[in-house]
Design a protein around this motif. Structure first.
Motif, short mmCIF file in Angstrom:
data_model
loop_
_atom_site.label_atom_id
_atom_site.label_comp_id
_atom_site.label_asym_id
_atom_site.label_seq_id
_atom_site.Cartn_x
_atom_site.Cartn_y
_atom_site.Cartn_z
N TYR A 211 0.85 -1.20 0.00
CA TYR A 211 0.00 0.00 0.00
C TYR A 211 0.89 1.25 0.00
CZ TYR A 211 -3.51 3.43 1.20
OH TYR A 211 -4.32 4.54 1.17
N SER A 214 2.26 2.00 -3.42
CA SER A 214 1.31 2.49 -4.44
C SER A 214 0.57 3.76 -4.01
CB SER A 214 0.26 1.45 -4.83
OG SER A 214 0.41 0.28 -4.21
N ASN A 215 0.69 4.14 -2.73
CA ASN A 215 -0.05 5.34 -2.28
C ASN A 215 0.88 6.28 -1.49
OD1 ASN A 215 -3.11 4.61 -2.81
ND2 ASN A 215 -2.09 2.77 -2.04
N GLN A 217 1.30 9.25 -1.56
CA GLN A 217 0.73 10.57 -1.24
C GLN A 217 -0.28 10.50 -0.10
OE1 GLN A 217 -0.22 8.49 -3.50
NE2 GLN A 217 -2.45 8.52 -3.39
N ASP A 218 -0.61 9.31 0.40
CA ASP A 218 -1.62 9.19 1.46
C ASP A 218 -1.13 9.89 2.73
OD1 ASP A 218 -3.31 8.42 3.54
OD2 ASP A 218 -3.77 6.50 2.61
N LEU A 221 -0.12 7.82 5.77
CA LEU A 221 0.89 6.76 5.61
C LEU A 221 1.84 6.63 6.79
CD1 LEU A 221 1.27 4.69 3.47
CD2 LEU A 221 2.87 6.21 2.30
#
Ligand SMILES: C[S@@+](CC[C@H](N)C(=O)[O-])C[C@H]1O[C@@H](n2cnc3c(N)ncnc32)[C@H](O)[C@@H]1O
Length: 257
Positions: A211, A214-215, A217-218, A221
């Motif tokens: 995760y 692939s993310n 920018q979350d 995180l």
């Protein structure tokens, strides 16, 4: 760990995405205990904190039973409804987003089995859970609780790291005896081994790493990886040798004296 800054249901959704169950048992061990429930078509099953609904769907598939699954997370309720649509579309099976402690059955009918697998905090612990479930089943009905147990006395650093106290859990033997002290008859248990825990924990780390890649920018995180890394350290350092987990299956008295 400390206070949640992010939506905790989102955290569990991301980190448990690849786990078939929200508990460390293997599917084979879950099926072993489901096979022993000995239900009849039309029997009513209640699963409090049903997670993604896998156990309940397996039970209704196997026995033609009717079911109610409750959970507080909107993410898992959505997953459970999708699962029902795919695997048990014509079955009397309901998933409800609700705090399990607040649930009142719609009619005065009791359930043939009531379970709470891995969420005994709902009734302030294991004994409270046994009592609450006992009150929801017919005389002679079944109660199933999934609960941790100590394999050895926990290290103080482990307790501090996880925010546990030593009296939070009992031993495997203690969990069986507690059920008997609550007036239940012990029928069976199925417990984890280290392979089960390694799979459960490992799938969480892998899902989190994937995760994060692939993310990037979350905004959550940092909290997600911080929490997972802390619990991974506690598991590898202490938990792997200290904590077991089992489903305990009991029968209530049948009311015939
Ligand atoms: C460890 S998971 C177990 C899930 C499922 N029983 C299983 O074994 O696959 C705990 C579940 O309890 C749910 N939960 C937490 N607090 C709850 C509450 N007060 N009422 C209902 N469900 C709750 C969580 O959303 C999560 O799905």
């Amino acid at each position: 760990m400390v206070e949640w800054n992010m939506d905790r249901w989102k955290y569990f959704d991301i980190t448990s995405r690849d786990q078939p169950l929200g508990n460390p048992l293997s599917i084979a061990k879950l099926d072993e205990i489901i096979a022993l429930l000995d239900l009849n078509p039309g029997d009513k099953v209640l699963d409090v904190a049903c997670g993604n609904g896998e156990m309940l769907v397996r039970i209704v598939e196997r026995y033609g039973a009717r079911g109610v699954g409750l959970d507080l997370s909107p993410y898992v309720i959505k997953d459970a409804e999708l699962k029902k649509a795919e695997r048990a579309p014509n079955v009397d099976l309901q998933f409800i987003e609700i705090d399990g402690a607040k649930y009142q059955p719609e009619d005065s009918d009791m359930f043939d089995i009531a379970s709470c697998i891995g969420a005994s905090w709902i009734w302030q612990g294991y004994r409270g859970t046994l009592r609450a479930l006992k009150d929801l089943v017919t005389p002679g009905g079944l109660v199933a609780v999934g609960e941790p147990h100590w394999l050895q006395p926990p290290h103080l650093d482990y307790l501090a790291s996880e925010g546990f106290t030593a009296d939070l859990f009992s031993t495997h033997h203690g969990n069986v005896v507690a059920g008997e002290e609550e007036g239940l008859t012990f029928l069976y248990s199925v417990a984890t081994n280290q392979d089960d825990w390694d799979r459960y924990e490992g799938l969480r780390y892998r899902a989190t790493v994937r995760y994060a890649r692939s993310n990037p920018q979350d905004l959550d995180l940092q909290e997600i990886t911080g929490r997972v890394n802390k619990s991974r350290e506690a598991y590898l350092r202490w938990g792997r040798d200290t904590l077991g987990w089992a489903i305990y299956l009991f029968q209530t008295p049948d009311g015939i004296s």
